[in-house]
Design an enzyme around this catalytic site. Structure first.
Site, short mmCIF file in Angstrom:
data_model
loop_
_atom_site.label_atom_id
_atom_site.label_comp_id
_atom_site.label_asym_id
_atom_site.label_seq_id
_atom_site.Cartn_x
_atom_site.Cartn_y
_atom_site.Cartn_z
N GLY A 12 1.64 2.60 -8.08
CA GLY A 12 0.23 2.74 -8.44
C GLY A 12 -0.16 4.19 -8.66
N GLN A 13 -1.43 4.41 -8.96
CA GLN A 13 -1.91 5.78 -9.24
C GLN A 13 -1.72 6.70 -8.03
OE1 GLN A 13 -5.59 6.07 -11.91
NE2 GLN A 13 -5.94 4.14 -10.86
N ILE A 40 4.66 -6.52 1.64
CA ILE A 40 4.00 -6.08 2.88
C ILE A 40 3.24 -7.19 3.60
CG2 ILE A 40 3.87 -3.65 2.24
CD1 ILE A 40 0.96 -4.14 1.36
N ALA A 63 -2.56 -2.20 -3.12
CA ALA A 63 -3.85 -2.89 -3.16
C ALA A 63 -3.95 -3.78 -4.39
CB ALA A 63 -5.00 -1.89 -3.18
N TYR A 64 -4.76 -4.82 -4.25
CA TYR A 64 -5.16 -5.63 -5.40
C TYR A 64 -6.45 -4.99 -5.90
CZ TYR A 64 -6.59 -9.71 -8.16
OH TYR A 64 -6.97 -10.55 -9.18
N THR A 65 -6.43 -4.41 -7.10
CA THR A 65 -7.57 -3.62 -7.58
C THR A 65 -8.26 -4.18 -8.82
OG1 THR A 65 -6.07 -2.19 -8.83
CG2 THR A 65 -6.65 -1.47 -6.61
N THR A 104 -12.28 1.43 -0.13
CA THR A 104 -13.07 1.60 -1.35
C THR A 104 -14.58 1.68 -1.10
OG1 THR A 104 -13.64 0.50 -3.45
CG2 THR A 104 -13.08 -0.91 -1.62
N ASP A 105 -15.29 2.27 -2.05
CA ASP A 105 -16.75 2.30 -2.03
C ASP A 105 -17.35 0.89 -2.21
OD1 ASP A 105 -15.62 2.41 -4.65
OD2 ASP A 105 -17.55 2.99 -5.50
N TYR A 128 -13.48 -8.50 -4.42
CA TYR A 128 -12.68 -7.29 -4.22
C TYR A 128 -13.19 -6.51 -3.00
CZ TYR A 128 -11.08 -2.48 -4.82
OH TYR A 128 -10.57 -1.22 -4.60
#
Length: 288
Positions: A12-13, A40, A63-65, A104-105, A128
């Site tokens: 991921g990023q 995981i 993560a599932y994003t 996350t926000d 999410y």
């Protein structure tokens, strides 16, 4: 002896930025795993992996994003963002491994009129955000010593993200329409990776919830215009409202994070979003 650091979600990023940064820490031994290499949510697989490798720190970037897709894939979102976090948190505690989890926000409802602090009331508005909040709760319940870092509007020279999408649309479209009534703070994943590695390099461990984003607050439309300015693009960018761009998942109207705690307690100096955007753009250009 060098410390062993496990980074999940390595493709991921954030995982990619941690990998790039790892060469600056020759005294630490990094192990990068993708979901395929280490599922995981599989407690036995994770337990065996930790026992075999004697991990000192685990940075969970997995993560599932897919915010909109999560509305139809609730079970999968919770499996990755909550259940798997619980597995990692519990095994880290059992194996005396320090655990860092990224959130996350979207755990907030976006109705605030000032930057969100770590102890503000959470109230996610979609699957999410709910799955990520459930992950935070699992982490704290099963490993009270965990570090949780909430971040927002993440982008990078790696993977798919808003910055790269806007760069592509500026070349492909006669004009680009971008929402102007959602306010937040972009986060360059490279800066977040630096922050995480600073945390695990501290002499004393400082558990708890922290907020991290680049400095400054803007709308998505302002962000898009800043990206266009870097490219000297003449493609017009039109400001639109959230109502004009409906999505399956509700986005927070305001999700600026108060980063004063992480700056004070960890001793971080966080770059402004404009500085971070320039740095990312330079990396994208270098890679093209």
């Amino acid at each position: 002896m060098s410390k062993k650091i496990l980074v999940t979600g390595s493709n991921g990023q954030l995982g990619s930025e941690c990998r790039k940064l790892s060469s600056s820490f020759p005294n630490k031994q990094f192990i990068f795993v993708s979901r395929e290499e280490l599922p995981i949510d599989d407690a036995d697989a994770v337990s065996n992996f930790f026992s075999s490798n004697k991990i000192d720190f685990c940075i969970n970037c997995a993560a599932y994003t897919a915010v909109d897709k999560a509305e139809q894939e609730e079970e999968l979102a919770f499996q990755i963002n909550a259940e798997a976090v619980g597995v990692l948190a519990a095994i880290c505690k059992e194996q005396d491994c320090k655990f860092v989890h990224v959130s996350t926000d979207y755990v907030f409802d976006g109705l605030a009129n000032r930057p969100y602090r770590e102890d503000d009331l959470t109230n996610p508005q979609g699957v999410y955000g709910a799955s990520k909040l459930a992950g935070e709760k699992e982490a704290v319940l099963l490993n009270p010593d965990a570090v949780i870092i909430r971040t927002s509007w993440v982008y990078s020279s790696f993977g798919k993200n808003f910055v790269k999408t806007i760069l592509r649309l500026l070349q492909e479209k006669p004009s680009v329409s971008v929402v102007d009534d959602q306010i937040g703070s972009p986060t360059y994943a490279a800066d977040l990776a630096v922050a995480i590695l600073e945390i695990i390099s501290l002499k004393s461990w400082k558990p708890g919830v922290y907020h991290f984003s680049n400095e400054g607050e803007i709308s998505w439309c302002t962000f898009a215009k800043a990206i266009a300015a870097l490219t000297h693009s003449n493609t017009p960018i039109q400001a639109i409202t959230t109502a004009e761009f409906p999505t399956p998942a509700k986005r927070p109207a305001y999700s600026v994070l108060d980063t004063s705690r992480i700056e004070k307690e960890i001793g971080l100096k966080i770059p402004h979003w404009e500085t971070a955007l320039q740095a990312c753009y330079d990396q994208i250009m270098k890679a093209s």
